[in-house]
Design an enzyme around this catalytic site. Structure first.
Site, short mmCIF file in Angstrom:
data_model
loop_
_atom_site.label_atom_id
_atom_site.label_comp_id
_atom_site.label_asym_id
_atom_site.label_seq_id
_atom_site.Cartn_x
_atom_site.Cartn_y
_atom_site.Cartn_z
N LEU A 72 0.84 -1.20 0.00
CA LEU A 72 0.00 0.00 0.00
C LEU A 72 0.88 1.25 0.00
O LEU A 72 1.69 1.44 0.90
CB LEU A 72 -0.90 0.01 1.24
CG LEU A 72 -1.75 -1.24 1.48
CD1 LEU A 72 -2.72 -0.98 2.63
CD2 LEU A 72 -2.49 -1.66 0.23
N ALA A 101 -0.56 4.46 -1.47
CA ALA A 101 -1.38 5.50 -2.10
C ALA A 101 -1.34 6.82 -1.34
O ALA A 101 -1.69 7.86 -1.87
CB ALA A 101 -2.82 5.02 -2.24
N ARG A 151 2.78 14.40 6.27
CA ARG A 151 3.73 14.85 7.29
C ARG A 151 5.17 14.95 6.77
O ARG A 151 6.04 15.49 7.44
CB ARG A 151 3.66 13.94 8.52
CG ARG A 151 2.44 14.24 9.37
CD ARG A 151 2.34 13.27 10.54
NE ARG A 151 1.91 11.95 10.11
CZ ARG A 151 1.97 10.87 10.88
NH1 ARG A 151 2.49 10.94 12.09
NH2 ARG A 151 1.54 9.71 10.42
N THR A 199 -6.83 1.76 4.73
CA THR A 199 -5.92 0.68 4.34
C THR A 199 -6.68 -0.57 3.85
O THR A 199 -6.20 -1.28 2.96
CB THR A 199 -4.99 0.30 5.51
OG1 THR A 199 -5.79 0.09 6.69
CG2 THR A 199 -3.99 1.40 5.79
N TYR A 204 2.82 -2.20 4.13
CA TYR A 204 2.76 -0.75 3.92
C TYR A 204 4.07 -0.27 3.29
O TYR A 204 5.15 -0.62 3.75
CB TYR A 204 2.53 -0.02 5.25
CG TYR A 204 1.22 -0.37 5.92
CD1 TYR A 204 0.14 -0.86 5.18
CD2 TYR A 204 1.05 -0.19 7.28
CE1 TYR A 204 -1.06 -1.17 5.79
CE2 TYR A 204 -0.15 -0.51 7.90
CZ TYR A 204 -1.21 -1.00 7.15
OH TYR A 204 -2.39 -1.31 7.75
N ASN A 226 7.05 8.42 8.71
CA ASN A 226 6.00 9.42 8.45
C ASN A 226 6.55 10.83 8.31
O ASN A 226 5.91 11.69 7.71
CB ASN A 226 4.96 9.38 9.56
CG ASN A 226 4.23 8.04 9.58
OD1 ASN A 226 3.58 7.66 8.61
ND2 ASN A 226 4.39 7.29 10.66
N ARG A 262 33.08 10.58 -10.86
CA ARG A 262 31.71 10.70 -11.35
C ARG A 262 31.38 9.52 -12.27
O ARG A 262 32.26 8.73 -12.62
CB ARG A 262 31.54 12.04 -12.05
CG ARG A 262 31.60 13.23 -11.05
CD ARG A 262 31.64 14.56 -11.76
NE ARG A 262 30.58 14.67 -12.74
CZ ARG A 262 30.60 15.49 -13.80
NH1 ARG A 262 31.68 16.25 -14.01
NH2 ARG A 262 29.61 15.54 -14.63
N ASN A 299 51.30 9.64 -17.05
CA ASN A 299 51.35 10.53 -15.90
C ASN A 299 50.68 11.85 -16.27
O ASN A 299 51.08 12.50 -17.23
CB ASN A 299 52.82 10.76 -15.50
CG ASN A 299 52.90 11.43 -14.13
OD1 ASN A 299 52.26 12.44 -13.89
ND2 ASN A 299 53.69 10.86 -13.24
N ASN A 309 36.58 19.34 -22.70
CA ASN A 309 35.80 18.34 -23.43
C ASN A 309 34.49 18.89 -23.98
O ASN A 309 33.81 18.23 -24.74
CB ASN A 309 35.51 17.13 -22.53
CG ASN A 309 34.76 17.51 -21.26
OD1 ASN A 309 34.91 18.63 -20.76
ND2 ASN A 309 33.97 16.60 -20.75
C1 UD1 Z 1 -1.59 1.69 10.22
C2 UD1 Z 1 -2.42 0.63 10.96
C3 UD1 Z 1 -2.01 0.57 12.43
C4 UD1 Z 1 -0.53 0.26 12.50
C5 UD1 Z 1 0.31 1.24 11.68
C6 UD1 Z 1 1.72 0.73 11.59
C7 UD1 Z 1 -4.61 0.61 9.83
C8 UD1 Z 1 -6.02 1.00 9.91
N1 UD1 Z 1 -3.83 0.99 10.86
O1 UD1 Z 1 -1.89 2.95 10.78
O2 UD1 Z 1 -2.74 -0.43 13.11
O3 UD1 Z 1 -0.12 0.27 13.88
O4 UD1 Z 1 -0.20 1.37 10.34
O5 UD1 Z 1 2.56 1.64 10.91
O6 UD1 Z 1 -4.21 -0.07 8.90
N2 UD1 Z 1 -2.70 3.79 2.52
C9 UD1 Z 1 -3.25 3.69 1.27
N3 UD1 Z 1 -4.54 4.03 1.10
C10 UD1 Z 1 -5.34 4.46 2.11
C11 UD1 Z 1 -4.76 4.58 3.39
C12 UD1 Z 1 -3.44 4.24 3.57
O7 UD1 Z 1 -2.58 3.27 0.33
O8 UD1 Z 1 -6.51 4.74 1.85
C13 UD1 Z 1 -1.30 3.42 2.72
C14 UD1 Z 1 -0.43 4.59 3.12
O9 UD1 Z 1 0.17 5.18 1.98
C15 UD1 Z 1 0.63 3.92 4.01
C16 UD1 Z 1 -0.07 2.72 4.58
O10 UD1 Z 1 -1.22 2.49 3.77
O11 UD1 Z 1 1.74 3.48 3.24
C17 UD1 Z 1 -0.47 2.90 6.03
O12 UD1 Z 1 -1.34 4.01 6.15
P1 UD1 Z 1 -1.23 5.02 7.35
O13 UD1 Z 1 -2.24 6.09 7.17
O14 UD1 Z 1 0.18 5.43 7.58
O15 UD1 Z 1 -1.72 4.10 8.58
P2 UD1 Z 1 -1.42 4.35 10.10
O16 UD1 Z 1 -2.35 5.37 10.61
O17 UD1 Z 1 0.03 4.55 10.29
MG MG Z 2 1.77 5.04 8.96
#
Ligand code: UD1
Ligand code: MG
Length: 434
Positions: free
Chosen positions: A7, A9, A14, A75, A97, A221, A310, A354, A363
């Site tokens: 995931l 999206a 932050r 999520t 994630y 985050n 480089r 050398n 260049n």
């Molecule tokens: C989530 C978990 C939490 C866990 C924590 C660990 C859920 C509901 N909660 O919370 O239990 O302790 O991660 O880090 O899952 N994302 C999408 N689409 C969405 C929402 C989120 O792709 O609609 C992706 C975000 O880009 C991210 C990941 O899912 O990579 C997690 O989302 P985030 O909002 O960070 O969840 P947390 O609140 O951290």
């Molecule tokens: Mg998170």
């Protein structure tokens, strides 16, 4: 056969960035690629969920399939929209994630092994500061009863030290059935992936939590957390380099890239930076304050201090590149030397040549780049300007201060500078006429 859904999206508000969070780099590549690398040995199919307008991210994860989550509904929703891409897939599916790039392959192996003994396995941790993580609620038998999000948790639940890391694994038909039944009647109005745990238990299935160190499961985050993750990855890379036989005299001051290759008996002095694409062969020494990118340093060569290599630099066996020397698309033959204050770009230098202090390859004519060729054993006098395209033959010499605009034959001496004229007595300041 196993699959992973990653995931990614979220924009990562932050981070305060114009790029998607998972495109921020760690050790020279986007964080999502670290996660993909950890997944590769465990999962044969990978689907990445991206947000609208994240074409660059889709390109960075290619050839893996991507699906766009138009609206960020949680999520659970994000995982669900990957289902059509895994239509008919019967193996296990893990959801991860994208902002969790420090997970190791070994931990993912433990997760999928645990899944063999239960219907759903998840990764959990006991962070020093549990903060806003979801809490893992166990039942009397040690199975996971459910996960409660921080926002929805009671004071009592918030006191639970075991936290959800955000990785679950189950057989595809189970997982997608649970996902399609998710509801969003919670504090945040989101479809929580974490609710699949309670769904599994409601069907009387077995759930288990696999614990791993916080250092691996920490999410990113903010830029502060990004820097902490970079530090963690750097220490892993330095350790691997040293265990592989390289000496790092002050490891904490050396920056490595994810793909840096250091052969046994390479010595790296303090404050050296390796950008991606560097290979250093046996016995070479990289002296302090050098910067290397996209280059090869052959056996027993010496680089620096204060050298810049480089992309396209290839320093031959036993060659020396000294202080304030910059190389770009430059091949130095075995034993060649460029020890001081020099720019070598688009050049081939023969074995044992050398290159004197202050030598510059001109260049670039403002439109095109041109090549310089320097033959074996040639001696380029200090402060020579080589106006490319130009060739200096084997064993030829250029006089100090020359501007070389024409080819120099083998064994010849080229002098291309104004002749010196001495005016006797004229060194004394002309006296004022009194
Ligand atoms: C989530 C978990 C939490 C866990 C924590 C660990 C859920 C509901 N909660 O919370 O239990 O302790 O991660 O880090 O899952 N994302 C999408 N689409 C969405 C929402 C989120 O792709 O609609 C992706 C975000 O880009 C991210 C990941 O899912 O990579 C997690 O989302 P985030 O909002 O960070 O969840 P947390 O609140 O951290
Ligand atoms: Mg998170």
């Amino acid at each position: 056969m196993r699959a992973a859904i990653i995931l990614a999206a979220g924009q990562g508000t932050r981070m305060r960035s114009s790029q998607p969070k998972v495109m921020h780099h760690l050790a020279g590549r986007p964080m999502v690629q670290h996660l993909l690398a950890a997944c590769a040995p465990v999962f044969q199919r990978i689907v990445v969920v991206v947000g609208p307008g994240m074409e660059e991210l889709a390109a960075a994860v290619a050839p893996h399939a991507t699906v766009v989550q138009q609206e960020r509904l949680g999520t659970g929703h994000a995982a669900r929209i990957a289902a059509p891409l895994l239509e008919g897939f019967g193996g296990d599916v893990a959801v991860l994630y994208g902002d969790n790039p420090l997970i190791t392959t070994a931990t993912l192996e433990r997760l999928v092994a645990a899944r063999d003994a239960a219907d759903l396995a998840l990764l959990a941790m006991r962070p020093a500061e549990p903060g806003r993580y979801g809490r893992v609620v166990l039942d009397g038998a040690g199975q996971v009863a459910r996960i409660v999000e921080h926002a929805d948790a009671t004071e009592e639940e918030r006191a639970i030290p075991l936290c959800n890391a955000g990785v679950v694994c189950a057989a595809a038909p189970h997982l997608f059935r649970w996902l399609s039944a998710l509801r969003n009647d919670n504090r945040q109005g989101e479809y929580y992936l974490t609710d699949v745990v309670a769904a599994a238990r409601a069907e009387g299935l077995r759930t288990t939590a696999v614990e791993a160190p916080e250092a691996e499961l920490r999410g990113i985050n903010t830029r502060v957390e990004l820097a902490a993750a970079e530090a963690e990855i750097q220490s892993r890379l330095r350790e691997a380099a040293m265990l592989g036989g390289a000496t790092l005299t002050d490891p904490g001051s050396v920056t490595l890239a994810w793909d840096t290759r250091l052969a046994p008996d390479v010595v790296v002095e303090p404050h050296v930076v390796f950008a991606p694409g560097v290979m250093v062969e046996e016995g070479a020494r990289i002296r302090a304050f050098s910067h290397l990118e996209g280059c090869v340093v052959r056996a027993n060569a010496i680089i620096g201090p204060y050298a810049r290599l480089r992309p396209g630099a290839d320093v031959g066996q036993g060659a020396h590149v000294g202080n304030f020397v910059e190389l770009k698309a430059a091949t130095l033959g075995p034993g060649a030397k460029a020890n001081h204050l020099t720019y070598l770009g688009d050049v081939t230098v023969g074995a044992g040549a050398n290159i004197g202090a202050g030598t510059i390859t001109c260049n670039y004519d403002g439109v095109n780049k041109h090549r310089t060729e320097i033959g074996e054993g040639a001696f380029i006098g200090s402060d020579t300007a080589l106006v490319a395209p130009v060739r200096v033959g084997a064993r030829a010499i250029t006089a100090a201060g020359s501007v070389i605009t024409e080819d120099v034959p083998e064994d010849a001496l080229a002098i291309a500078r104004g002749r010196q004229a001495n005016k006797p007595g004229r060194g004394v300041k002309p006296r004022r006429k009194s």
